[in-house]
Design a protein around this motif. Structure first.
Motif, PDB file in Angstrom:
ATOM      1  N   ASP A 133       0.937 -23.627  19.710  1.00  0.00           N
ATOM      2  CA  ASP A 133       1.120 -22.371  18.981  1.00  0.00           C
ATOM      3  C   ASP A 133       2.266 -21.554  19.573  1.00  0.00           C
ATOM      4  O   ASP A 133       2.394 -21.426  20.786  1.00  0.00           O
ATOM      5  CB  ASP A 133      -0.153 -21.533  19.006  1.00  0.00           C
ATOM      6  N   VAL A 134       3.074 -21.000  18.696  1.00  0.00           N
ATOM      7  CA  VAL A 134       4.185 -20.124  19.082  1.00  0.00           C
ATOM      8  C   VAL A 134       3.966 -18.790  18.379  1.00  0.00           C
ATOM      9  O   VAL A 134       3.763 -18.746  17.163  1.00  0.00           O
ATOM     10  CB  VAL A 134       5.553 -20.721  18.674  1.00  0.00           C
ATOM     11  N   ASN A 135       3.980 -17.713  19.133  1.00  0.00           N
ATOM     12  CA  ASN A 135       3.863 -16.369  18.571  1.00  0.00           C
ATOM     13  C   ASN A 135       5.253 -15.781  18.372  1.00  0.00           C
ATOM     14  O   ASN A 135       6.084 -15.851  19.279  1.00  0.00           O
ATOM     15  CB  ASN A 135       3.054 -15.460  19.497  1.00  0.00           C
ATOM     16  N   LEU A 136       5.469 -15.227  17.206  1.00  0.00           N
ATOM     17  CA  LEU A 136       6.740 -14.597  16.868  1.00  0.00           C
ATOM     18  C   LEU A 136       6.572 -13.098  16.794  1.00  0.00           C
ATOM     19  O   LEU A 136       5.547 -12.597  16.312  1.00  0.00           O
ATOM     20  CB  LEU A 136       7.226 -15.040  15.490  1.00  0.00           C
ATOM     21  N   ARG A 137       7.581 -12.376  17.210  1.00  0.00           N
ATOM     22  CA  ARG A 137       7.634 -10.921  17.029  1.00  0.00           C
ATOM     23  C   ARG A 137       9.065 -10.627  16.574  1.00  0.00           C
ATOM     24  O   ARG A 137      10.016 -11.057  17.233  1.00  0.00           O
ATOM     25  CB  ARG A 137       7.327 -10.207  18.340  1.00  0.00           C
ATOM     26  N   LEU A 187       4.086 -13.394   7.753  1.00  0.00           N
ATOM     27  CA  LEU A 187       4.347 -12.410   8.800  1.00  0.00           C
ATOM     28  C   LEU A 187       3.622 -11.118   8.437  1.00  0.00           C
ATOM     29  O   LEU A 187       3.759 -10.625   7.319  1.00  0.00           O
ATOM     30  CB  LEU A 187       5.845 -12.123   8.925  1.00  0.00           C
ATOM     31  N   ALA A 188       2.866 -10.569   9.362  1.00  0.00           N
ATOM     32  CA  ALA A 188       2.236  -9.262   9.162  1.00  0.00           C
ATOM     33  C   ALA A 188       3.266  -8.188   9.473  1.00  0.00           C
ATOM     34  O   ALA A 188       3.962  -8.261  10.494  1.00  0.00           O
ATOM     35  CB  ALA A 188       1.040  -9.112  10.090  1.00  0.00           C
ATOM     36  N   ILE A 189       3.379  -7.198   8.611  1.00  0.00           N
ATOM     37  CA  ILE A 189       4.301  -6.080   8.829  1.00  0.00           C
ATOM     38  C   ILE A 189       3.516  -4.952   9.491  1.00  0.00           C
ATOM     39  O   ILE A 189       2.575  -4.417   8.922  1.00  0.00           O
ATOM     40  CB  ILE A 189       4.938  -5.600   7.512  1.00  0.00           C
ATOM     41  N   HIS A 190       3.914  -4.597  10.703  1.00  0.00           N
ATOM     42  CA  HIS A 190       3.235  -3.548  11.457  1.00  0.00           C
ATOM     43  C   HIS A 190       3.841  -2.183  11.196  1.00  0.00           C
ATOM     44  O   HIS A 190       3.156  -1.161  11.340  1.00  0.00           O
ATOM     45  CB  HIS A 190       3.279  -3.852  12.954  1.00  0.00           C
ATOM     46  N   LYS A 230       0.872  -1.172   0.000  1.00  0.00           N
ATOM     47  CA  LYS A 230       0.000   0.000   0.000  1.00  0.00           C
ATOM     48  C   LYS A 230       0.905   1.216   0.000  1.00  0.00           C
ATOM     49  O   LYS A 230       1.691   1.399   0.931  1.00  0.00           O
ATOM     50  CB  LYS A 230      -0.914   0.005   1.228  1.00  0.00           C
ATOM     51  N   ALA A 231       0.806   2.026  -1.061  1.00  0.00           N
ATOM     52  CA  ALA A 231       1.664   3.208  -1.243  1.00  0.00           C
ATOM     53  C   ALA A 231       3.136   2.828  -1.200  1.00  0.00           C
ATOM     54  O   ALA A 231       3.963   3.528  -0.621  1.00  0.00           O
ATOM     55  CB  ALA A 231       1.345   4.277  -0.210  1.00  0.00           C
ATOM     56  N   GLY A 232       3.482   1.680  -1.787  1.00  0.00           N
ATOM     57  CA  GLY A 232       4.872   1.238  -1.861  1.00  0.00           C
ATOM     58  C   GLY A 232       5.387   0.528  -0.621  1.00  0.00           C
ATOM     59  O   GLY A 232       6.534   0.116  -0.577  1.00  0.00           O
ATOM     60  N   VAL A 233       4.545   0.363   0.394  1.00  0.00           N
ATOM     61  CA  VAL A 233       4.977  -0.299   1.634  1.00  0.00           C
ATOM     62  C   VAL A 233       4.237  -1.633   1.762  1.00  0.00           C
ATOM     63  O   VAL A 233       3.006  -1.657   1.809  1.00  0.00           O
ATOM     64  CB  VAL A 233       4.703   0.589   2.866  1.00  0.00           C
ATOM     65  N   PRO A 234       4.982  -2.743   1.823  1.00  0.00           N
ATOM     66  CA  PRO A 234       4.322  -4.041   1.944  1.00  0.00           C
ATOM     67  C   PRO A 234       3.625  -4.192   3.302  1.00  0.00           C
ATOM     68  O   PRO A 234       4.055  -3.613   4.297  1.00  0.00           O
ATOM     69  CB  PRO A 234       5.469  -5.041   1.807  1.00  0.00           C
ATOM     70  N   THR A 235       2.561  -4.991   3.320  1.00  0.00           N
ATOM     71  CA  THR A 235       1.825  -5.222   4.567  1.00  0.00           C
ATOM     72  C   THR A 235       2.114  -6.600   5.155  1.00  0.00           C
ATOM     73  O   THR A 235       1.736  -6.869   6.289  1.00  0.00           O
ATOM     74  CB  THR A 235       0.310  -5.096   4.340  1.00  0.00           C
ATOM     75  N   GLN A 236       2.770  -7.454   4.364  1.00  0.00           N
ATOM     76  CA  GLN A 236       3.088  -8.782   4.864  1.00  0.00           C
ATOM     77  C   GLN A 236       4.261  -9.394   4.103  1.00  0.00           C
ATOM     78  O   GLN A 236       4.620  -8.934   3.023  1.00  0.00           O
ATOM     79  CB  GLN A 236       1.875  -9.703   4.800  1.00  0.00           C
ATOM     80  N   VAL A 237       4.827 -10.440   4.724  1.00  0.00           N
ATOM     81  CA  VAL A 237       5.855 -11.249   4.068  1.00  0.00           C
ATOM     82  C   VAL A 237       5.294 -12.662   3.996  1.00  0.00           C
ATOM     83  O   VAL A 237       4.975 -13.266   5.023  1.00  0.00           O
ATOM     84  CB  VAL A 237       7.185 -11.265   4.862  1.00  0.00           C
ATOM     85  N   VAL A 238       5.144 -13.172   2.796  1.00  0.00           N
ATOM     86  CA  VAL A 238       4.615 -14.514   2.570  1.00  0.00           C
ATOM     87  C   VAL A 238       5.799 -15.418   2.255  1.00  0.00           C
ATOM     88  O   VAL A 238       6.559 -15.140   1.331  1.00  0.00           O
ATOM     89  CB  VAL A 238       3.601 -14.527   1.409  1.00  0.00           C
ATOM     90  N   GLY A 239       5.970 -16.468   3.056  1.00  0.00           N
ATOM     91  CA  GLY A 239       7.131 -17.300   2.827  1.00  0.00           C
ATOM     92  C   GLY A 239       7.043 -18.655   3.473  1.00  0.00           C
ATOM     93  O   GLY A 239       5.952 -19.197   3.688  1.00  0.00           O
ATOM     94  N   GLU A 240       8.240 -19.180   3.796  1.00  0.00           N
ATOM     95  CA  GLU A 240       8.352 -20.497   4.389  1.00  0.00           C
ATOM     96  C   GLU A 240       9.361 -20.465   5.529  1.00  0.00           C
ATOM     97  O   GLU A 240      10.436 -19.878   5.412  1.00  0.00           O
ATOM     98  CB  GLU A 240       8.829 -21.517   3.359  1.00  0.00           C
ATOM     99  N   LEU A 241       8.997 -21.120   6.613  1.00  0.00           N
ATOM    100  CA  LEU A 241       9.875 -21.306   7.758  1.00  0.00           C
ATOM    101  C   LEU A 241      10.406 -22.728   7.702  1.00  0.00           C
ATOM    102  O   LEU A 241       9.630 -23.674   7.551  1.00  0.00           O
ATOM    103  CB  LEU A 241       9.100 -21.084   9.067  1.00  0.00           C
ATOM    104  N   GLY A 257      14.127  -0.343   8.840  1.00  0.00           N
ATOM    105  CA  GLY A 257      13.739  -1.066  10.041  1.00  0.00           C
ATOM    106  C   GLY A 257      12.291  -1.473   9.927  1.00  0.00           C
ATOM    107  O   GLY A 257      11.493  -0.793   9.284  1.00  0.00           O
ATOM    108  N   ALA A 258      11.964  -2.591  10.556  1.00  0.00           N
ATOM    109  CA  ALA A 258      10.583  -3.076  10.492  1.00  0.00           C
ATOM    110  C   ALA A 258      10.236  -3.847  11.753  1.00  0.00           C
ATOM    111  O   ALA A 258      11.122  -4.314  12.482  1.00  0.00           O
ATOM    112  CB  ALA A 258      10.396  -3.984   9.280  1.00  0.00           C
ATOM    113  N   ASP A 259       8.938  -3.962  11.972  1.00  0.00           N
ATOM    114  CA  ASP A 259       8.398  -4.775  13.043  1.00  0.00           C
ATOM    115  C   ASP A 259       7.353  -5.676  12.401  1.00  0.00           C
ATOM    116  O   ASP A 259       6.459  -5.195  11.691  1.00  0.00           O
ATOM    117  CB  ASP A 259       7.767  -3.888  14.122  1.00  0.00           C
ATOM    118  N   ALA A 260       7.491  -6.983  12.630  1.00  0.00           N
ATOM    119  CA  ALA A 260       6.568  -7.941  12.018  1.00  0.00           C
ATOM    120  C   ALA A 260       6.230  -9.033  13.029  1.00  0.00           C
ATOM    121  O   ALA A 260       6.966  -9.257  13.994  1.00  0.00           O
ATOM    122  CB  ALA A 260       7.213  -8.553  10.778  1.00  0.00           C
ATOM    123  N   SER A 261       5.115  -9.692  12.787  1.00  0.00           N
ATOM    124  CA  SER A 261       4.737 -10.793  13.680  1.00  0.00           C
ATOM    125  C   SER A 261       3.998 -11.872  12.907  1.00  0.00           C
ATOM    126  O   SER A 261       3.475 -11.645  11.824  1.00  0.00           O
ATOM    127  CB  SER A 261       3.868 -10.288  14.830  1.00  0.00           C
TER     128      SER A 261
END
Length: 187
Positions: A175-179, A131-134, A109-120, A150-154
């Motif tokens: 369940d494990v929550n990541l930040r 991961l949601a990018i906050h 949105k406006a050049g800033v991603p809102t999430q990272v879709v991948g594999e762990l 810099g970024a904050d994601a969870s």
């Protein structure tokens, strides 16, 4: 003359829109997590050693993430718990010394991603993870005089899906929550 000006303007725009590769700053990047302890409390910890790269095109929000985390660097703030987690009963770091996350930016949105879709990849198994990018911000680094971001994601994952089901028979939730807070400097 107009053609020359147009070509110059297009080249300048293309230079600004090009993806940049950033190296993760391990002194400012710590994946942290919380996991259930029999429904009584949450154990929290972090991984102190990690490395990787981020490729980011600020104009489009496109890019990728490739991070390697050293599981021997797990830190619960309790030495006995750290030893157990790195031992044969859980991570078995002698056999599986690292975890990786690889993904691509999505939902810009406006050049800033809102999430990272991948594999762990953890414990020799690979599973999808988003991961949601906050927050994501880039600016010139005041000391290095290069661009840095810099970024904050969870996100969250089920550790049982990675063969890490210790405690399940005692009622531990899987369940494990990541930040993840990350800072990375342009190469």
């Amino acid at each position: 003359m107009k053609s020359l000006l147009l070509i110059t303007a297009l080249l300048a725009f293309a230079a600004q829109a090009a993806p940049v590769t950033y190296e993760i700053d391990p002194a400012h990047t710590y994946p942290s997590f919380e996991a259930d302890h029999m429904g009584m409390s949450y154990w929290r910890g972090k991984l102190n050693k990690n490395a990787g790269t981020i490729v980011y095109d600020k104009a489009t929000g496109a890019g990728s993430v490739d991070v390697k985390m050293d599981l021997a660097s797990i830190d619960f703030g309790l030495d006995a718990m750290n030893s157990w987690a790195t031992g044969k009963e859980f991570f078995n770091v002698a056999q599986n010394p690292s975890a990786t996350f690889k993904g691509h930016f999505d939902g810009a949105k406006a050049g800033v991603p809102t999430q990272v879709v991948g594999e762990l990849t953890l414990n020799g198994k690979t599973r999808p993870m988003t991961l949601a990018i906050h927050q994501l911000k880039c600016m010139p680094h005041p000391m290095y005089k290069r661009d840095f971001c810099g970024a904050d994601a969870s996100g969250s994952f089920n550790r049982d899906e990675f063969g890490l089901g210790a405690g399940k028979e005692w009622g531990f939730k899987m369940d494990v929550n990541l930040r993840i807070q990350v800072e990375a400097v342009a190469k």
